[in-house]
Design a protein around this motif. Structure first.
Motif, PDB file in Angstrom:
ATOM      1  N   ALA A  55       0.850  -1.199   0.000  1.00 54.89           N
ATOM      2  CA  ALA A  55       0.000   0.000   0.000  1.00 54.89           C
ATOM      3  C   ALA A  55       0.878   1.238   0.000  1.00 54.89           C
ATOM      4  O   ALA A  55       1.884   1.313   0.708  1.00 54.89           O
ATOM      5  CB  ALA A  55      -0.917   0.000   1.216  1.00 54.89           C
ATOM      6  N   MET A  56       0.511   2.205  -0.816  1.00 52.74           N
ATOM      7  CA  MET A  56       1.302   3.433  -0.922  1.00 52.74           C
ATOM      8  C   MET A  56       0.362   4.616  -1.112  1.00 52.74           C
ATOM      9  O   MET A  56      -0.680   4.511  -1.755  1.00 52.74           O
ATOM     10  CB  MET A  56       2.307   3.346  -2.070  1.00 52.74           C
ATOM     11  N   VAL A  57       0.743   5.753  -0.552  1.00 51.83           N
ATOM     12  CA  VAL A  57      -0.056   6.968  -0.662  1.00 51.83           C
ATOM     13  C   VAL A  57       0.364   7.694  -1.933  1.00 51.83           C
ATOM     14  O   VAL A  57       1.517   8.112  -2.064  1.00 51.83           O
ATOM     15  CB  VAL A  57       0.128   7.875   0.563  1.00 51.83           C
ATOM     16  N   LEU A  58      -0.564   7.819  -2.854  1.00 49.26           N
ATOM     17  CA  LEU A  58      -0.311   8.467  -4.143  1.00 49.26           C
ATOM     18  C   LEU A  58      -0.740   9.922  -4.083  1.00 49.26           C
ATOM     19  O   LEU A  58      -1.878  10.231  -3.735  1.00 49.26           O
ATOM     20  CB  LEU A  58      -1.087   7.744  -5.245  1.00 49.26           C
ATOM     21  N   ALA A  59       0.170  10.833  -4.420  1.00 53.57           N
ATOM     22  CA  ALA A  59      -0.129  12.263  -4.465  1.00 53.57           C
ATOM     23  C   ALA A  59      -0.103  12.744  -5.909  1.00 53.57           C
ATOM     24  O   ALA A  59       0.834  12.439  -6.661  1.00 53.57           O
ATOM     25  CB  ALA A  59       0.874  13.045  -3.639  1.00 53.57           C
ATOM     26  N   VAL A  72      -3.204   3.658  -2.808  1.00 56.44           N
ATOM     27  CA  VAL A  72      -3.343   2.686  -3.891  1.00 56.44           C
ATOM     28  C   VAL A  72      -2.392   1.533  -3.584  1.00 56.44           C
ATOM     29  O   VAL A  72      -1.587   1.595  -2.649  1.00 56.44           O
ATOM     30  CB  VAL A  72      -3.032   3.307  -5.261  1.00 56.44           C
ATOM     31  N   LEU A  73      -2.458   0.478  -4.392  1.00 56.64           N
ATOM     32  CA  LEU A  73      -1.603  -0.685  -4.182  1.00 56.64           C
ATOM     33  C   LEU A  73      -0.573  -0.810  -5.294  1.00 56.64           C
ATOM     34  O   LEU A  73      -0.923  -0.726  -6.481  1.00 56.64           O
ATOM     35  CB  LEU A  73      -2.443  -1.964  -4.117  1.00 56.64           C
ATOM     36  N   CYS A  74       0.662  -0.979  -4.901  1.00 53.06           N
ATOM     37  CA  CYS A  74       1.725  -1.228  -5.875  1.00 53.06           C
ATOM     38  C   CYS A  74       1.546  -2.634  -6.429  1.00 53.06           C
ATOM     39  O   CYS A  74       1.510  -3.613  -5.674  1.00 53.06           O
ATOM     40  CB  CYS A  74       3.085  -1.088  -5.195  1.00 53.06           C
ATOM     41  N   LYS A  75       1.432  -2.749  -7.745  1.00 55.55           N
ATOM     42  CA  LYS A  75       1.222  -4.047  -8.380  1.00 55.55           C
ATOM     43  C   LYS A  75       2.305  -4.387  -9.399  1.00 55.55           C
ATOM     44  O   LYS A  75       2.196  -5.379 -10.113  1.00 55.55           O
ATOM     45  CB  LYS A  75      -0.157  -4.086  -9.052  1.00 55.55           C
ATOM     46  N   GLY A  76       3.339  -3.572  -9.441  1.00 55.95           N
ATOM     47  CA  GLY A  76       4.456  -3.853 -10.334  1.00 55.95           C
ATOM     48  C   GLY A  76       5.687  -3.106  -9.878  1.00 55.95           C
ATOM     49  O   GLY A  76       5.594  -1.941  -9.468  1.00 55.95           O
ATOM     50  N   LEU A  77       6.840  -3.773  -9.908  1.00 55.90           N
ATOM     51  CA  LEU A  77       8.091  -3.152  -9.488  1.00 55.90           C
ATOM     52  C   LEU A  77       9.235  -3.759 -10.277  1.00 55.90           C
ATOM     53  O   LEU A  77       9.482  -4.968 -10.208  1.00 55.90           O
ATOM     54  CB  LEU A  77       8.316  -3.365  -7.990  1.00 55.90           C
ATOM     55  N   ASP A  78       9.904  -2.925 -11.059  1.00 57.90           N
ATOM     56  CA  ASP A  78      11.123  -3.338 -11.744  1.00 57.90           C
ATOM     57  C   ASP A  78      11.934  -2.082 -12.036  1.00 57.90           C
ATOM     58  O   ASP A  78      11.586  -0.995 -11.563  1.00 57.90           O
ATOM     59  CB  ASP A  78      10.827  -4.140 -13.016  1.00 57.90           C
ATOM     60  N   ASP A  79      13.014  -2.233 -12.798  1.00 51.71           N
ATOM     61  CA  ASP A  79      13.884  -1.073 -13.001  1.00 51.71           C
ATOM     62  C   ASP A  79      13.248   0.012 -13.859  1.00 51.71           C
ATOM     63  O   ASP A  79      13.787   1.118 -13.963  1.00 51.71           O
ATOM     64  CB  ASP A  79      15.225  -1.502 -13.601  1.00 51.71           C
ATOM     65  N   VAL A 104       4.666   8.805  -4.656  1.00 49.70           N
ATOM     66  CA  VAL A 104       4.044   7.837  -3.767  1.00 49.70           C
ATOM     67  C   VAL A 104       4.922   7.672  -2.539  1.00 49.70           C
ATOM     68  O   VAL A 104       6.139   7.870  -2.595  1.00 49.70           O
ATOM     69  CB  VAL A 104       3.828   6.452  -4.422  1.00 49.70           C
ATOM     70  N   THR A 105       4.290   7.300  -1.430  1.00 49.10           N
ATOM     71  CA  THR A 105       5.006   7.021  -0.189  1.00 49.10           C
ATOM     72  C   THR A 105       4.507   5.705   0.385  1.00 49.10           C
ATOM     73  O   THR A 105       3.298   5.520   0.554  1.00 49.10           O
ATOM     74  CB  THR A 105       4.807   8.144   0.839  1.00 49.10           C
ATOM     75  N   PHE A 106       5.436   4.814   0.673  1.00 51.48           N
ATOM     76  CA  PHE A 106       5.133   3.571   1.384  1.00 51.48           C
ATOM     77  C   PHE A 106       5.304   3.845   2.881  1.00 51.48           C
ATOM     78  O   PHE A 106       6.432   4.090   3.331  1.00 51.48           O
ATOM     79  CB  PHE A 106       6.090   2.455   0.969  1.00 51.48           C
ATOM     80  N   PRO A 107       4.238   3.804   3.682  1.00 51.56           N
ATOM     81  CA  PRO A 107       4.363   4.094   5.119  1.00 51.56           C
ATOM     82  C   PRO A 107       4.409   2.805   5.936  1.00 51.56           C
ATOM     83  O   PRO A 107       3.375   2.197   6.214  1.00 51.56           O
ATOM     84  CB  PRO A 107       3.089   4.883   5.419  1.00 51.56           C
ATOM     85  N   TRP A 108       5.577   2.400   6.336  1.00 50.95           N
ATOM     86  CA  TRP A 108       5.721   1.169   7.123  1.00 50.95           C
ATOM     87  C   TRP A 108       5.979   1.542   8.585  1.00 50.95           C
ATOM     88  O   TRP A 108       7.106   1.455   9.088  1.00 50.95           O
ATOM     89  CB  TRP A 108       6.861   0.319   6.553  1.00 50.95           C
ATOM     90  N   TYR A 109       4.928   1.978   9.275  1.00 49.72           N
ATOM     91  CA  TYR A 109       5.050   2.475  10.643  1.00 49.72           C
ATOM     92  C   TYR A 109       5.652   1.466  11.612  1.00 49.72           C
ATOM     93  O   TYR A 109       6.495   1.839  12.437  1.00 49.72           O
ATOM     94  CB  TYR A 109       3.691   2.955  11.161  1.00 49.72           C
ATOM     95  N   PRO A 110       5.232   0.185  11.563  1.00 47.48           N
ATOM     96  CA  PRO A 110       5.796  -0.759  12.537  1.00 47.48           C
ATOM     97  C   PRO A 110       7.313  -0.915  12.427  1.00 47.48           C
ATOM     98  O   PRO A 110       7.971  -1.261  13.406  1.00 47.48           O
ATOM     99  CB  PRO A 110       5.083  -2.078  12.203  1.00 47.48           C
ATOM    100  N   LEU A 111       7.862  -0.663  11.242  1.00 50.45           N
ATOM    101  CA  LEU A 111       9.304  -0.788  11.040  1.00 50.45           C
ATOM    102  C   LEU A 111      10.012   0.558  11.153  1.00 50.45           C
ATOM    103  O   LEU A 111      11.230   0.638  10.929  1.00 50.45           O
ATOM    104  CB  LEU A 111       9.595  -1.402   9.664  1.00 50.45           C
ATOM    105  N   GLN A 112       9.241   1.614  11.463  1.00 48.95           N
ATOM    106  CA  GLN A 112       9.802   2.968  11.566  1.00 48.95           C
ATOM    107  C   GLN A 112      10.497   3.364  10.253  1.00 48.95           C
ATOM    108  O   GLN A 112      11.568   3.962  10.246  1.00 48.95           O
ATOM    109  CB  GLN A 112      10.780   3.045  12.746  1.00 48.95           C
ATOM    110  N   ARG A 113       9.837   3.031   9.149  1.00 52.12           N
ATOM    111  CA  ARG A 113      10.402   3.283   7.830  1.00 52.12           C
ATOM    112  C   ARG A 113       9.357   3.865   6.893  1.00 52.12           C
ATOM    113  O   ARG A 113       8.157   3.641   7.062  1.00 52.12           O
ATOM    114  CB  ARG A 113      10.913   1.978   7.197  1.00 52.12           C
TER     115      ARG A 113
END
Length: 222
Positions: A55-59, A72-79, A104-113
């Motif tokens: 999950a990522m916050v899209l601006a 929104v949800l990231c559904k693809g990742l490559d170079d 976009v921002t991936f907010p991973w609060y439990p990992l402090q990242r």
């Protein structure tokens, strides 16, 4: 009075709400490329039990510069970049069609990242969209046909009626086709920043920055 009291209590407590971070991120910790580093952190977020780690916050911003954000949800990742899928008639797609830029921002609060990505956007090739579409649950496919995303509707019943009509339309269709108004957007990054919470709010912020000479890593003050 009780509701007012609860509201006031929250207002009083807000300034005192804080979490003590204790992580670190050094240049030597980073992978050779932003995509490898992001994949590593995604894997660690999944292993760490983060709910919906993709999950990522899209601006986005419209033609007048008015910003909007949504998850929104990231559904693809490559170079080539990061991909998400949506209705091409939605508000976010209208914004992207005008400005051709997003973050976009991936907010991973439990990992402090968190990871922040920004860059130009492009529509995903129809063949790639169709490949992803085939993996979606049937209910999600029907919903994509039924929803006039971002348009005002009179009631929930209007949406339910539209869904029922779509269900009848595709009742005997095994493979539901991709709607002509639906597909993917790819963000082609020019900056990817990895943020790690650290003690005393002196967080670590390391960026992969695309330059004419290739990708460079920069440290940014918190």
């Amino acid at each position: 009075m009780s509701e007012l009291g609860n509201t006031a209590d929250v207002a009083v407590r807000l300034p005192a709400m804080r979490v003590a971070y204790d992580g670190t991120l050094d240049e030597s910790d980073l992978a050779p490329s932003w995509v490898e580093q992001l994949q590593t952190w995604l894997d660690e977020a999944l292993a760490g039990g983060v709910a919906e780690p993709n999950a990522m916050v899209l601006a986005t911003a419209d033609a007048n510069g008015l910003p909007s954000s949504r998850t929104v949800l990231c559904k693809g990742l490559d170079d080539r970049g990061i991909v998400f899928y949506t209705n091409y008639t939605s508000a976010k797609s209208h914004d992207l069609s005008v400005t051709r830029y997003a973050s976009v921002t991936f907010p991973w609060y439990p990992l402090q990242r968190q990871v922040h990505v920004r860059g130009e956007v492009e529509k995903v090739d129809p063949a790639e969209t169709a490949e992803y579409w085939a993996t979606r649950p049937r209910g999600s496919q029907l919903g994509a046909w039924a929803s006039p995303q971002s348009q005002v509707v009179t009631s929930r019943r209007e949406l339910d009626t539209a869904l029922s009509a779509v269900e009848r339309r595709f009742r005997d269709v095994e493979r539901i086709p991709v709607p002509p108004h639906w597909g993917g957007w790819r963000i082609r990054p020019d900056v990817v920043e990895f943020w790690q919470g650290r003690q005393d709010r002196l967080h670590d912020r390391l960026r992969y920055v695309c330059t004419e000479d290739g990708w460079r890593i920069q440290r940014v003050a918190p």
